[in-house]
Design a protein around this motif. Structure first.
Motif, PDB file in Angstrom:
ATOM      1  N   GLY A 290       0.779  -1.227   0.000  1.00 10.68           N
ATOM      2  CA  GLY A 290       0.000   0.000   0.000  1.00 10.68           C
ATOM      3  C   GLY A 290       0.809   1.274   0.000  1.00 10.68           C
ATOM      4  N   ASP A 291       2.136   1.164   0.100  1.00 11.37           N
ATOM      5  CA  ASP A 291       2.968   2.368   0.075  1.00 11.37           C
ATOM      6  C   ASP A 291       2.938   2.967  -1.331  1.00 11.37           C
ATOM      7  OD1 ASP A 291       5.360   4.124  -0.082  1.00 11.37           O
ATOM      8  OD2 ASP A 291       5.822   3.284   1.896  1.00 11.37           O
ATOM      9  N   LYS A 292       2.639   4.248  -1.432  1.00 12.28           N
ATOM     10  CA  LYS A 292       2.479   4.860  -2.755  1.00 12.28           C
ATOM     11  C   LYS A 292       3.784   4.959  -3.533  1.00 12.28           C
ATOM     12  CE  LYS A 292       2.709   9.718  -1.179  1.00 12.28           C
ATOM     13  NZ  LYS A 292       1.959  10.985  -1.165  1.00 12.28           N
ATOM     14  N   TYR A 293       4.919   4.699  -2.862  1.00 16.67           N
ATOM     15  CA  TYR A 293       6.200   4.759  -3.561  1.00 16.67           C
ATOM     16  C   TYR A 293       6.730   3.382  -3.949  1.00 16.67           C
ATOM     17  CZ  TYR A 293       5.989   9.519  -1.860  1.00 16.67           C
ATOM     18  OH  TYR A 293       5.570  10.801  -1.589  1.00 16.67           O
ATOM     19  N   ASN A 294       5.991   2.316  -3.653  1.00 15.35           N
ATOM     20  CA  ASN A 294       6.455   0.982  -4.052  1.00 15.35           C
ATOM     21  C   ASN A 294       6.606   0.859  -5.562  1.00 15.35           C
ATOM     22  OD1 ASN A 294       6.654  -0.097  -1.481  1.00 15.35           O
ATOM     23  ND2 ASN A 294       4.618  -1.030  -1.510  1.00 15.35           N
ATOM     24  N   ASP A 295       5.736   1.522  -6.309  1.00 18.76           N
ATOM     25  CA  ASP A 295       5.750   1.387  -7.767  1.00 18.76           C
ATOM     26  C   ASP A 295       6.635   2.415  -8.466  1.00 18.76           C
ATOM     27  OD1 ASP A 295       3.993  -0.759  -7.681  1.00 18.76           O
ATOM     28  OD2 ASP A 295       2.224   0.537  -7.777  1.00 18.76           O
ATOM     29  N   ASN A 296       7.147   3.383  -7.723  1.00 19.38           N
ATOM     30  CA  ASN A 296       8.005   4.396  -8.352  1.00 19.38           C
ATOM     31  C   ASN A 296       9.117   4.833  -7.405  1.00 19.38           C
ATOM     32  OD1 ASN A 296       6.407   5.800  -6.569  1.00 19.38           O
ATOM     33  ND2 ASN A 296       5.797   7.396  -8.001  1.00 19.38           N
ATOM     34  N   ASP A 297       9.720   3.855  -6.749  1.00 20.84           N
ATOM     35  CA  ASP A 297      10.839   4.073  -5.844  1.00 20.84           C
ATOM     36  C   ASP A 297      11.971   4.792  -6.571  1.00 20.84           C
ATOM     37  OD1 ASP A 297      12.902   3.810  -3.951  1.00 20.84           O
ATOM     38  OD2 ASP A 297      13.234   1.689  -4.407  1.00 20.84           O
ATOM     39  N   VAL A 298      12.486   5.867  -5.981  1.00 20.78           N
ATOM     40  CA  VAL A 298      13.566   6.618  -6.629  1.00 20.78           C
ATOM     41  C   VAL A 298      14.787   5.738  -6.855  1.00 20.78           C
ATOM     42  CG1 VAL A 298      14.519   7.500  -4.445  1.00 20.78           C
ATOM     43  CG2 VAL A 298      14.894   8.785  -6.562  1.00 20.78           C
ATOM     44  N   ALA A 299      14.987   4.713  -6.011  1.00 25.07           N
ATOM     45  CA  ALA A 299      16.141   3.825  -6.150  1.00 25.07           C
ATOM     46  C   ALA A 299      15.845   2.593  -6.993  1.00 25.07           C
ATOM     47  CB  ALA A 299      16.640   3.398  -4.772  1.00 25.07           C
TER      48      ALA A 299
ATOM     49  N   VAL B  57      12.503  -1.976  -5.469  1.00 23.64           N
ATOM     50  CA  VAL B  57      11.394  -2.803  -5.002  1.00 23.64           C
ATOM     51  C   VAL B  57      11.163  -3.964  -5.967  1.00 23.64           C
ATOM     52  CG1 VAL B  57       8.947  -2.841  -4.394  1.00 23.64           C
ATOM     53  CG2 VAL B  57      10.313  -0.804  -3.923  1.00 23.64           C
ATOM     54  N   LYS B  58      10.971  -5.167  -5.396  1.00 20.96           N
ATOM     55  CA  LYS B  58      10.618  -6.348  -6.169  1.00 20.96           C
ATOM     56  C   LYS B  58       9.354  -6.951  -5.544  1.00 20.96           C
ATOM     57  CE  LYS B  58      15.497  -7.314  -7.069  1.00 20.96           C
ATOM     58  NZ  LYS B  58      16.606  -8.291  -6.918  1.00 20.96           N
ATOM     59  N   PRO B  59       8.489  -7.582  -6.354  1.00 18.05           N
ATOM     60  CA  PRO B  59       7.248  -8.144  -5.790  1.00 18.05           C
ATOM     61  C   PRO B  59       7.500  -9.118  -4.649  1.00 18.05           C
ATOM     62  CG  PRO B  59       7.168  -8.157  -8.189  1.00 18.05           C
ATOM     63  CD  PRO B  59       8.562  -7.739  -7.818  1.00 18.05           C
ATOM     64  N   GLU B  60       8.587  -9.887  -4.744  1.00 11.29           N
ATOM     65  CA  GLU B  60       8.892 -10.890  -3.714  1.00 11.29           C
ATOM     66  C   GLU B  60       9.274 -10.271  -2.382  1.00 11.29           C
ATOM     67  OE1 GLU B  60      10.159 -12.452  -7.787  1.00 11.29           O
ATOM     68  OE2 GLU B  60      10.375 -10.583  -6.646  1.00 11.29           O
ATOM     69  N   LEU B  61       9.534  -8.976  -2.366  1.00 10.42           N
ATOM     70  CA  LEU B  61      10.001  -8.306  -1.152  1.00 10.42           C
ATOM     71  C   LEU B  61       8.890  -7.530  -0.444  1.00 10.42           C
ATOM     72  CD1 LEU B  61      13.434  -6.979  -2.492  1.00 10.42           C
ATOM     73  CD2 LEU B  61      12.927  -9.166  -1.385  1.00 10.42           C
ATOM     74  N   ILE B  62       7.666  -7.641  -0.929  1.00 13.66           N
ATOM     75  CA  ILE B  62       6.538  -6.971  -0.282  1.00 13.66           C
ATOM     76  C   ILE B  62       6.030  -7.845   0.864  1.00 13.66           C
ATOM     77  CG2 ILE B  62       4.242  -5.985  -0.565  1.00 13.66           C
ATOM     78  CD1 ILE B  62       6.294  -4.481  -2.146  1.00 13.66           C
ATOM     79  N   LEU B  63       5.990  -7.294   2.050  1.00 10.58           N
ATOM     80  CA  LEU B  63       5.541  -8.018   3.233  1.00 10.58           C
ATOM     81  C   LEU B  63       4.016  -8.147   3.255  1.00 10.58           C
ATOM     82  CD1 LEU B  63       7.885  -6.232   5.807  1.00 10.58           C
ATOM     83  CD2 LEU B  63       8.095  -8.609   5.042  1.00 10.58           C
ATOM     84  N   ASP B  64       3.529  -8.987   4.166  1.00  5.55           N
ATOM     85  CA  ASP B  64       2.087  -9.158   4.370  1.00  5.55           C
ATOM     86  C   ASP B  64       1.804  -9.005   5.865  1.00  5.55           C
ATOM     87  OD1 ASP B  64      -0.596  -9.717   4.022  1.00  5.55           O
ATOM     88  OD2 ASP B  64      -0.304 -11.894   4.001  1.00  5.55           O
ATOM     89  N   PRO B  65       1.885  -7.802   6.406  1.00  6.83           N
ATOM     90  CA  PRO B  65       1.697  -7.614   7.848  1.00  6.83           C
ATOM     91  C   PRO B  65       0.234  -7.690   8.254  1.00  6.83           C
ATOM     92  CG  PRO B  65       2.068  -5.509   6.776  1.00  6.83           C
ATOM     93  CD  PRO B  65       2.201  -6.550   5.710  1.00  6.83           C
ATOM     94  N   HIS B  66       0.023  -7.966   9.535  1.00  4.84           N
ATOM     95  CA  HIS B  66      -1.328  -8.038  10.092  1.00  4.84           C
ATOM     96  C   HIS B  66      -1.399  -7.137  11.322  1.00  4.84           C
ATOM     97  CE1 HIS B  66      -2.266 -11.451   7.481  1.00  4.84           C
ATOM     98  NE2 HIS B  66      -1.073 -11.929   7.798  1.00  4.84           N
ATOM     99  N   ASP B  67      -2.517  -6.451  11.450  1.00  2.00           N
ATOM    100  CA  ASP B  67      -2.728  -5.611  12.625  1.00  2.00           C
ATOM    101  C   ASP B  67      -3.019  -6.484  13.843  1.00  2.00           C
ATOM    102  OD1 ASP B  67      -2.406  -3.300  11.111  1.00  2.00           O
ATOM    103  OD2 ASP B  67      -4.552  -3.135  10.679  1.00  2.00           O
ATOM    104  N   VAL B  68      -2.369  -6.159  14.939  1.00  2.00           N
ATOM    105  CA  VAL B  68      -2.613  -6.821  16.224  1.00  2.00           C
ATOM    106  C   VAL B  68      -2.803  -5.729  17.259  1.00  2.00           C
ATOM    107  CG1 VAL B  68      -1.300  -8.888  15.615  1.00  2.00           C
ATOM    108  CG2 VAL B  68      -0.131  -6.965  16.713  1.00  2.00           C
ATOM    109  N   ASP B  69      -3.231  -6.113  18.449  1.00  3.53           N
ATOM    110  CA  ASP B  69      -3.419  -5.115  19.500  1.00  3.53           C
ATOM    111  C   ASP B  69      -2.129  -4.341  19.728  1.00  3.53           C
ATOM    112  OD1 ASP B  69      -6.003  -5.896  19.822  1.00  3.53           O
ATOM    113  OD2 ASP B  69      -5.626  -7.187  21.567  1.00  3.53           O
ATOM    114  N   GLY B  70      -2.202  -3.049  19.528  1.00  4.73           N
ATOM    115  CA  GLY B  70      -1.054  -2.195  19.819  1.00  4.73           C
ATOM    116  C   GLY B  70      -0.003  -2.135  18.745  1.00  4.73           C
TER     117      GLY B  70
END
Length: 283
Positions: A245-254, A257-270
């Motif tokens: 969801g980071d708006k710079y993943n698709d146009n990183d100045v460097a 970014v590779k698709p395999e390096l995108i995490l899948d985090p989950h919200d937990v308490d806190g």
């Protein structure tokens, strides 16, 4: 307890000087081992590409002198590590990793510092009281390509704070803030507690910023964790992991970014938690 960050006092010149000094300490000796014939080949081909661009685009003396002035400024600002790591390193990394079967790597960037504190396999990165950001639990396992856990694999992790600044490259931040060395347990597992970093822009008040402005580019990098993962007898991986969801993943100045390096985090308490496993190839 709240803390004061100091983005207003961080400058490209200071960051560039630190990156240049760190490179001179850690890596510049490698250049001495490059054979003369290899230096000649690469230098001639790079110069030939420059000459071709001059002829193809009918470069004027005014444009040539603007380039000379900018190149001088890059050196004066200490920004050669920044320039090369942002716009060149991703191509070198692609060549280095093209035969690996294990996890994907990407650029190291200019802000790595070796010998971060050893924190065991269940780690809390050093941070300030009241460190800004969303608490993040980052966990996973290190295995070989056959799925066998790698006992004692070592992970070095570092990342920017919630203001986009790295310890040892910006003022007012403790030396090892958000940096650590983690050793996996007997099953290759690790857990790291830290704060989720934010997107940040590379320094823009120096020569690299002038190039970005003149070319009409943007200076932003998506939020990411840096890691080096190693085990005896296996190829070390240098990588960065990004957040969806980071708006710079698709146009990183460097362009790192590779698709395999995108995490899948989950919200937990806190906070948030994420699992990401690493697979290492044998040497």
């Amino acid at each position: 307890m709240s803390i004061d960050h100091a983005p207003e006092t961080a400058t490209a010149a200071a960051s560039g000087a630190n990156a240049t000094a760190r490179f001179a300490t850690d890596k510049s000796a490698a250049a001495a081992a490059t054979p003369p014939e290899r230096v000649s080949l690469l230098a001639r081909e790079v110069l030939a590409a420059v000459h071709k661009a001059v002829h193809d685009h009918k470069v004027t003396y005014d444009e040539y002198n603007a380039l000379k002035s900018w190149l001088i400024n890059v050196g004066q600002d200490g920004e050669w590590p920044l320039f090369l790591d942002v716009w060149v390193e991703h191509a070198v990394e692609e060549v280095a990793g093209e035969t690996r079967d294990g996890s994907k790597g990407t650029i190291e960037g200019p802000y790595y510092v070796p010998a971060a504190p050893e924190l065991g396999h269940d780690a809390v990165l050093p941070m300030r009281d009241g460190e800004h950001g969303t608490p993040l639990l980052f966990q996973g396992q290190v295995t070989d390509v056959a799925g066998q856990p790698l006992l004692g694999a070592v992970l070095e992790i570092w990342h920017a704070d919630d203001d986009g600044f790295y310890s040892q490259f910006a003022p007012g931040i403790p030396e090892w803030n958000l940096r650590g060395t983690v050793t996996a347990d007997e099953n290759g597992h690790f857990q790291i507690r830290t704060m989720q970093p934010a997107p940040y822009q590379i320094p823009t008040d120096g020569a690299c910023g002038k190039l970005i402005s003149a070319a009409g580019w943007h200076p932003w990098r998506p939020a990411h964790l840096h890691l080096k993962v190693a085990a005896p007898g296996y190829q070390q991986i240098t990588t960065q992991l990004y957040f969806p969801g980071d708006k710079y993943n698709d146009n990183d100045v460097a362009d790192a970014v590779k698709p395999e390096l995108i995490l899948d985090p989950h919200d937990v308490d806190g906070g948030r938690e994420v699992t990401y496993d690493f697979v290492l190839d044998k040497v």
